[in-house]
Motif scaffolding. Structure first.
Motif, PDB file in Angstrom:
ATOM      1  N   ARG A  36       0.854  -1.171   0.000  1.00 43.83           N
ATOM      2  CA  ARG A  36       0.000   0.000   0.000  1.00 43.83           C
ATOM      3  C   ARG A  36       0.901   1.237   0.000  1.00 43.83           C
ATOM      4  NH1 ARG A  36      -4.493  -1.747  -1.672  1.00 43.83           N
ATOM      5  NH2 ARG A  36      -5.660  -0.039  -0.678  1.00 43.83           N
ATOM      6  N   SER A  37       0.358   2.369  -0.422  1.00 49.44           N
ATOM      7  CA  SER A  37       1.193   3.571  -0.531  1.00 49.44           C
ATOM      8  C   SER A  37       1.814   3.970   0.809  1.00 49.44           C
ATOM      9  CB  SER A  37       0.348   4.734  -1.077  1.00 49.44           C
ATOM     10  OG  SER A  37      -0.780   4.976  -0.243  1.00 49.44           O
ATOM     11  N   ALA A  38       1.053   3.813   1.890  1.00 47.17           N
ATOM     12  CA  ALA A  38       1.590   4.184   3.211  1.00 47.17           C
ATOM     13  C   ALA A  38       2.789   3.332   3.569  1.00 47.17           C
ATOM     14  CB  ALA A  38       0.502   4.052   4.271  1.00 47.17           C
ATOM     15  N   SER A  39       2.742   2.037   3.223  1.00 49.18           N
ATOM     16  CA  SER A  39       3.875   1.156   3.548  1.00 49.18           C
ATOM     17  C   SER A  39       5.046   1.413   2.607  1.00 49.18           C
ATOM     18  CB  SER A  39       3.450  -0.309   3.494  1.00 49.18           C
ATOM     19  OG  SER A  39       3.010  -0.674   2.208  1.00 49.18           O
ATOM     20  N   VAL A  40       4.765   1.837   1.365  1.00 48.47           N
ATOM     21  CA  VAL A  40       5.857   2.209   0.449  1.00 48.47           C
ATOM     22  C   VAL A  40       6.637   3.374   1.043  1.00 48.47           C
ATOM     23  CG1 VAL A  40       6.420   3.112  -1.829  1.00 48.47           C
ATOM     24  CG2 VAL A  40       4.628   1.386  -1.590  1.00 48.47           C
ATOM     25  N   ARG A  41       5.910   4.381   1.522  1.00 45.54           N
ATOM     26  CA  ARG A  41       6.547   5.567   2.101  1.00 45.54           C
ATOM     27  C   ARG A  41       7.302   5.219   3.375  1.00 45.54           C
ATOM     28  NH1 ARG A  41       2.355   7.974   3.620  1.00 45.54           N
ATOM     29  NH2 ARG A  41       1.765   9.164   1.760  1.00 45.54           N
ATOM     30  N   SER A  42       6.624   4.537   4.293  1.00 45.29           N
ATOM     31  CA  SER A  42       7.252   4.236   5.583  1.00 45.29           C
ATOM     32  C   SER A  42       8.447   3.302   5.424  1.00 45.29           C
ATOM     33  CB  SER A  42       6.226   3.622   6.540  1.00 45.29           C
ATOM     34  OG  SER A  42       5.728   2.388   6.028  1.00 45.29           O
ATOM     35  N   THR A  43       8.385   2.362   4.463  1.00 41.43           N
ATOM     36  CA  THR A  43       9.507   1.458   4.230  1.00 41.43           C
ATOM     37  C   THR A  43      10.731   2.223   3.745  1.00 41.43           C
ATOM     38  OG1 THR A  43       8.030  -0.391   3.728  1.00 41.43           O
ATOM     39  CG2 THR A  43      10.286  -0.526   2.875  1.00 41.43           C
ATOM     40  N   PHE A  44      10.506   3.194   2.864  1.00 46.55           N
ATOM     41  CA  PHE A  44      11.611   4.025   2.370  1.00 46.55           C
ATOM     42  C   PHE A  44      12.278   4.760   3.533  1.00 46.55           C
ATOM     43  CE2 PHE A  44      13.303   8.070   0.965  1.00 46.55           C
ATOM     44  CZ  PHE A  44      14.046   7.745  -0.162  1.00 46.55           C
ATOM     45  N   LEU A  45      11.457   5.411   4.366  1.00 50.06           N
ATOM     46  CA  LEU A  45      12.013   6.188   5.470  1.00 50.06           C
ATOM     47  C   LEU A  45      12.663   5.291   6.518  1.00 50.06           C
ATOM     48  CD1 LEU A  45       9.118   8.809   5.851  1.00 50.06           C
ATOM     49  CD2 LEU A  45      11.352   9.143   4.766  1.00 50.06           C
ATOM     50  N   ASP A  46      12.052   4.154   6.793  1.00 50.88           N
ATOM     51  CA  ASP A  46      12.655   3.217   7.757  1.00 50.88           C
ATOM     52  C   ASP A  46      13.997   2.693   7.253  1.00 50.88           C
ATOM     53  OD1 ASP A  46      10.506   3.550   9.401  1.00 50.88           O
ATOM     54  OD2 ASP A  46       9.495   1.683   8.815  1.00 50.88           O
ATOM     55  N   PHE A  47      14.081   2.450   5.962  1.00 54.86           N
ATOM     56  CA  PHE A  47      15.311   1.923   5.380  1.00 54.86           C
ATOM     57  C   PHE A  47      16.463   2.908   5.565  1.00 54.86           C
ATOM     58  CE2 PHE A  47      18.207   1.681   1.731  1.00 54.86           C
ATOM     59  CZ  PHE A  47      18.632   0.370   1.812  1.00 54.86           C
ATOM     60  N   PHE A  48      16.208   4.186   5.225  1.00 52.74           N
ATOM     61  CA  PHE A  48      17.293   5.166   5.324  1.00 52.74           C
ATOM     62  C   PHE A  48      17.505   5.660   6.753  1.00 52.74           C
ATOM     63  CE2 PHE A  48      16.627   5.486   0.730  1.00 52.74           C
ATOM     64  CZ  PHE A  48      17.943   5.507   0.291  1.00 52.74           C
ATOM     65  N   CYS A  49      16.416   5.934   7.469  1.00 53.57           N
ATOM     66  CA  CYS A  49      16.570   6.505   8.811  1.00 53.57           C
ATOM     67  C   CYS A  49      16.891   5.449   9.860  1.00 53.57           C
ATOM     68  CB  CYS A  49      15.292   7.251   9.208  1.00 53.57           C
ATOM     69  SG  CYS A  49      14.914   8.645   8.114  1.00 53.57           S
ATOM     70  N   GLY A  50      16.379   4.243   9.649  1.00 55.54           N
ATOM     71  CA  GLY A  50      16.649   3.193  10.619  1.00 55.54           C
ATOM     72  C   GLY A  50      17.930   2.437  10.320  1.00 55.54           C
ATOM     73  N   LYS A  51      17.995   1.810   9.168  1.00 52.71           N
ATOM     74  CA  LYS A  51      19.142   0.959   8.850  1.00 52.71           C
ATOM     75  C   LYS A  51      20.393   1.745   8.498  1.00 52.71           C
ATOM     76  CE  LYS A  51      20.492  -3.045   6.094  1.00 52.71           C
ATOM     77  NZ  LYS A  51      20.056  -4.055   5.112  1.00 52.71           N
ATOM     78  N   HIS A  52      20.232   2.897   7.836  1.00 51.94           N
ATOM     79  CA  HIS A  52      21.408   3.608   7.341  1.00 51.94           C
ATOM     80  C   HIS A  52      21.614   4.974   8.013  1.00 51.94           C
ATOM     81  CE1 HIS A  52      22.474   0.701   4.277  1.00 51.94           C
ATOM     82  NE2 HIS A  52      21.175   0.577   3.999  1.00 51.94           N
ATOM     83  N   GLU A  53      20.988   5.150   9.159  1.00 49.46           N
ATOM     84  CA  GLU A  53      21.299   6.268  10.061  1.00 49.46           C
ATOM     85  C   GLU A  53      21.145   7.646   9.419  1.00 49.46           C
ATOM     86  OE1 GLU A  53      25.223   5.278  11.337  1.00 49.46           O
ATOM     87  OE2 GLU A  53      24.496   4.003  12.958  1.00 49.46           O
ATOM     88  N   HIS A  54      20.116   7.807   8.612  1.00 49.45           N
ATOM     89  CA  HIS A  54      19.800   9.123   8.085  1.00 49.45           C
ATOM     90  C   HIS A  54      18.874   9.846   9.073  1.00 49.45           C
ATOM     91  CE1 HIS A  54      21.425   7.415   4.460  1.00 49.45           C
ATOM     92  NE2 HIS A  54      21.163   8.508   3.738  1.00 49.45           N
TER      93      HIS A  54
END
Length: 967
Positions: A36-54
């Motif tokens: 869903r669009s909400a999960s597309v957005r949140s997955t992007f942000l989680d990937f960079f902000c969570g895993k890659h410390e953005h």
């Protein structure tokens, strides 16, 4: 028959095609539930902000900053331009940014990037979209950026490598730019097949911010919607094919373009990546159309269910009979943009550049809604769907939901009312038009201006022309003419680049002693530059009488900024005087505009700066009152958004946007009383400097969203022990206590409906004088009302009414008192004039009857009351047996009324009429009864009027002599 392999089975070519179609349908169904669009957005942000410390940085406002060259924020990188341009102050949080990610609200309508006309015609364009972005500011570069992008697409979003193509910059010999082999090799090292890594030139794979500034090569990732294990279509990349589309762009900023277009390596390299949420969501939901995603389908479903409109089919062009699917797309796209804009306080408006665009989109939305058969009032119900979809990411949508609905409903009512008027006007134009064919620019200008009736707004005019199958030329919005002041400031800045920056902090060094203010002179300022007003050239000296601009090393003069007008005053030494008529800012320089009144001014001269203290203090009173008015407005309506102001000597103009409709009496009263109350409390006004980021984080702080502020800003606070009344970012000068404003009143107010409201106000002695005038006007009005009611002193009524009108249109007055007296005068004026005419008629009748009894000859009467109607009525209703001439003169006109009885002497009648003919004045017979003929004329030539009166007097006295002889 040649057989194909599908799974473990061999099938024919036709069956293979059908099986693949079914398989893709199955994939789409499964994918649409997974992503869903909400999960597309949140997955992007989680990937960079969570895993890659953005660091997550919230979306900036969609109102673009001044100087960004667009109406709205149209890209994710806009808010980070200061970093790219190396223009970040030490106190700014941006100084600590290294890795950043976010989802940015973007609007593309107007300016260089304008997708409005494309929306609805295809399946990909939008006025509002979200840009998912990741940035590295001097941290990682190409290797890490490419690796993260591939990891997210392949391992997280599970996009197969067989669906992706990767482009890189192939170099440019003319600019001596080498091929970006580093990026090519990075993709290859990450496991991408070489057939899918493609080189492209400057147009597709080199990004720049503008004519000059940071720039560099980029690498794009493209997605093949029809991918399969054996499919390889590199020729469709960057070929405008709907089958293969770009989904992500990674920009590597490593050069700085100079004025001569040469490229110099940046000391600090950056990464700027961006991919549109709508396109990525369509990709992950296996759709070639952004509109077939959960960002839009709930809107389509609601319209179908609630309005009975046939379902959305996704057709375009000639396949979309009646344009119904196009209308679906326009409504869905536009309602999303409207919600986002309205949530930020951008209201539909005819003049404001942002509000005008919002009004245009709203009107287009309503026009398309008619195609769908949507009933008036329905569109606002779609707001809840948008809030559910976007409100979790942009909480201002939840906070503004009711206001958004109210604005849309109110604007829709206004639209249909305007549409009805515009349609009638357009029909009238067509009836009067004597030719067929395209509507010319001149004709459309007449329609827009109201030449054929009501003005037809441009949005409605173009729609009406289209309905009648007429092409139309719309007049371009011309740029405003430069004022004299603006022309003065058009200089060749090369003359000024070598001058030292002006130290102007002395403008704040004033103090308050009791209720008085001291503005100390600034001695020993040095003239560092002279600019001739006539030719704009740098000069070494000025002689008496010459006009020019002086630039000093330091000054206590305030340069026009933030709505406050510049100081005036003098710059002088023992032998010379330079009169400053205006003060302006040119970059970091302060420009003292004026002329040499005495002596000679040379570069290097030492001068003493002395401001006009009365003007400055008047400016300060008005500026502080502006802050109090802003606070009072925000207390009255929480969505108030300042749009501009202008403050001068005890006068202020304040413009604000709000969705709230204002009752002019109750609301103006509340605002005026609120400001006066704060003035009366004598609250301290403080000012201190803070880093911009710290200042913007203060509770209840007010600042303009599109204003470009320096790294360190001035914060002006007006507060009590209990609470802060006003906290604003402001570089202006202010009184140090609210009681020093003296007085305040609102003189004029425009815009009672939703949208732009404009206030014109007075402060200080001007406000006190206005209030005194208002009280005087109220007393004059009360005296008139009593006189009319009791029917006393009617001879003075007309003069009383004239005095009231004169004061209303010439004196400074508060709005409430002016409006009150105007309403009362409108109510009583007709009654007063009716009574006055009746009383004057009675008086004239009485005067005629007395004269008839005393004088046997015909009558000549001069009166100082009444008018033509009074003369006419008195003469027609009085029993007369001889001619009667009545004259009444004022400053401009003489009114003549002549009555002849039925049995009047024919010779005498002819002699009286001949007097007028002899002076080329045509006396007209207005009425004839059984007993009386009434003639009249108004003579505007006073000389001729006196000649007629003299001739009548000669005739009159001759008649008297003849009459006495007869007796």
């Amino acid at each position: 028959m040649l057989m194909r392999v599908f799974g473990n089975h061999k099938v024919c070519r036709n069956c293979l095609r059908r099986l693949r179609t079914l398989n893709k349908s199955f994939q789409r169904e499964g994918s649409s539930h997974s992503w869903r669009s909400a999960s597309v957005r949140s997955t992007f942000l989680d990937f960079f902000c969570g895993k890659h410390e953005h660091l997550f940085v919230p979306s900036s406002s969609i109102i673009a900053k001044k100087g960004e060259g667009s109406y709205f924020t149209n890209a994710g990188m806009n808010q980070f331009k200061p970093i790219f341009l190396n223009d970040v102050g030490d106190g700014s949080p941006m100084s600590h940014y290294r890795r950043v990610a976010n989802s940015q609200k973007c609007v593309r309508i107007g300016g260089k990037h304008n997708d409005l006309e494309d929306v609805g015609h295809d399946l990909t364009h939008h006025t509002f979209f979200e840009m998912l972005g990741s940035w590295s500011f001097g941290d990682y570069f190409k290797r890490e950026a490419c690796a993260m992008a591939l990891e997210l697409l392949r391992d997280v979003y599970k996009i197969p490598m067989s669906a992706l193509y990767f482009t890189y910059f192939k170099g440019d010999n003319s600019l001596q730019l080498e091929e970006d082999l580093e990026t090519r090799d990075l993709w290859l090292s990450l496991g991408v097949h070489k057939e899918r890594v493609l080189p492209f030139g400057m147009r597709d794979n080199f990004w720049d911010m503008g004519v000059t500034g940071p720039c560099g090569p980029c690498t794009e990732i493209h997605y093949d919607h029809h991918h399969s294990g054996n499919r390889l279509v590199p020729h469709l990349v960057n070929a405008n094919s709907p089958q293969v589309v770009e989904i992500w762009n990674l920009v590597f900023m490593q050069y700085n373009r100079q004025l001569d277009q040469s490229l110099v390596p940046l000391l600090q390299r950056h990464v700027d990546t961006g991919l549109g949420l709508e396109r990525l969501t369509a990709t992950l939901q296996n759709s070639t159309s952004n509109y077939d995603t959960d960002l839009f389908t709930p809107i389509f479903d609601a319209i179908h269910k609630d309005c009975g409109t046939p379902r959305y089919q996704g057709r375009v062009g000639s396949d979309d009979l009646g344009g119904r699917d196009m209308a679906y797309r326009v409504v869905a796209d536009h309602i999303r943009m409207l919600c986002v804009c309205l949530s930020e306080g951008i209201l539909p408006d005819r003049v404001d550049q942002h509000g005008h665009k919002v009004r245009l989109v709203l009107y287009r939305c309503l026009q398309s809604a008619k195609v769908l058969g949507v009933n008036p009032g329905y569109i606002s119900s779609l707001v809840d769907i948008i809030v559910d979809s976007l409100g979790g990411t942009y909480p201002e949508l939840h906070q503004s939901c009711k206001m958004i609905k109210d604005v849309i409903n109110s604007s829709e009512d206004h639209y249909y009312h305007t549409l009805e008027q515009g349609t009638n006007t357009f029909k009238k134009f067509l009836r009067k038009r004597k030719k067929t064919g395209p509507i010319s620019e001149l004709e459309s200008g007449d329609l827009l201006s109201g030449h054929y009736g009501y003005p037809v707004p441009m949005e409605i005019l173009t729609s009406l022309a289209q309905q009648h199958k007429l092409s139309i030329q719309i007049p371009q919005r011309g740029s405003e003419k430069q004022t004299d002041k603006q022309k003065e400031q058009v200089y060749d800045l090369s003359h000024l680049q070598s001058l030292p920056h002006t130290d102007d902090h002395y403008k704040y060094l004033y103090k308050r002693t009791g209720s008085d203010y001291e503005f100390p002179d600034l001695p020993d300022t040095s003239v560092v530059g002279i600019l001739s007003r006539q030719c704009g050239e740098s000069e070494e000296s000025l002689q008496s009488g010459q006009e020019a601009s002086l630039f000093l090393d330091k000054t206590c003069f305030y340069a026009e900024c933030g709505g406050q007008i510049g100081d005036t005053g003098i710059l002088q030494n023992e032998t010379s005087v330079f009169v400053v008529t205006d003060t302006q800012r040119v970059g970091e320089l302060i420009q003292h505009v004026g002329y040499v009144e005495k002596g000679e001014i040379r570069k290097g001269d030492k001068l003493t700066a002395r401001i006009n203290q009365d003007r400055r203090l008047g400016n300060m009173r008005a500026h502080t009152a502006t802050h109090l008015l802003n606070w009072s407005l925000r207390k009255l309506t929480s969505d108030a958004r300042q749009n501009g102001s202008q403050v001068g000597e005890d006068r202020l103009y304040f413009e604000v946007f709000t969705a709230r409709a204002m009752d002019t009496v109750a609301d103006v009263n509340q605002l005026q009383d609120g400001v006066r109350g704060l003035i009366g409390r004598g609250l301290p006004v403080s000012s201190h400097s803070l880093p911009l980021s710290e200042a913007q984080s203060l509770d209840h702080v007010v600042y303009l969203l599109n204003e470009v502020y320096p790294h360190t800003v001035n914060v002006v606070s007006i507060e009590t022990e209990e609470e802060s009344k006003s906290v604003e970012l402001c570089g202006g000068t202010h009184v140090l206590n609210t009681q020093d404003i003296g007085d305040f009143c609102i003189e004029k107010f425009k815009g009672v409906g939703q949208g732009r409201k404009c206030f014109y106000c007075f402060t200080g002695q001007l406000a006190t004088q206005a209030q005194h005038n208002g009280n005087t006007l109220q007393k004059m009005m009360s005296n008139l009302e009593i006189a009319v009611k009791t029917e006393r002193g009617h001879q003075k009524w007309e003069d009383m009414i004239k005095s009231i009108n004169t004061m209303m249109f010439s004196a400074v007055l508060p709005k409430l008192e002016r409006d009150d007296v105007e309403n009362r005068l409108n109510q009583i004026e007709h009654v007063a004039m009716t009574k006055l005419n009746a009383l004057n008629t009675q008086e004239l009748q009485k005067e005629i009857m007395i004269s008839i009894r005393k004088i046997r000859s015909w009558l000549q009467l001069t009166i100082d009351y009444g008018n033509t109607n009074v003369i006419k009525k008195a003469l027609l209703t009085t029993s007369i047996d001889r001619p009667v001439v009545v004259m009444k003169s004022d400053s401009k006109t003489t009114h003549f009324g002549v009555a002849f009885p039925k049995n009047c002497d024919a010779k005498l009648k002819e002699e009286i009429l001949k007097v007028f003919r002899d002076h080329d004045v045509k006396l007209r017979q207005q009425k004839k009864t059984i007993k009386i003929e009434f003639w009249c004329v108004n003579v505007h030539d006073l000389v001729k009027s006196e000649e007629i009166q003299w001739a009548l007097s000669v005739l009159y006295y001759r008649s008297l002599r003849e009459d006495s002889k007869t007796r």
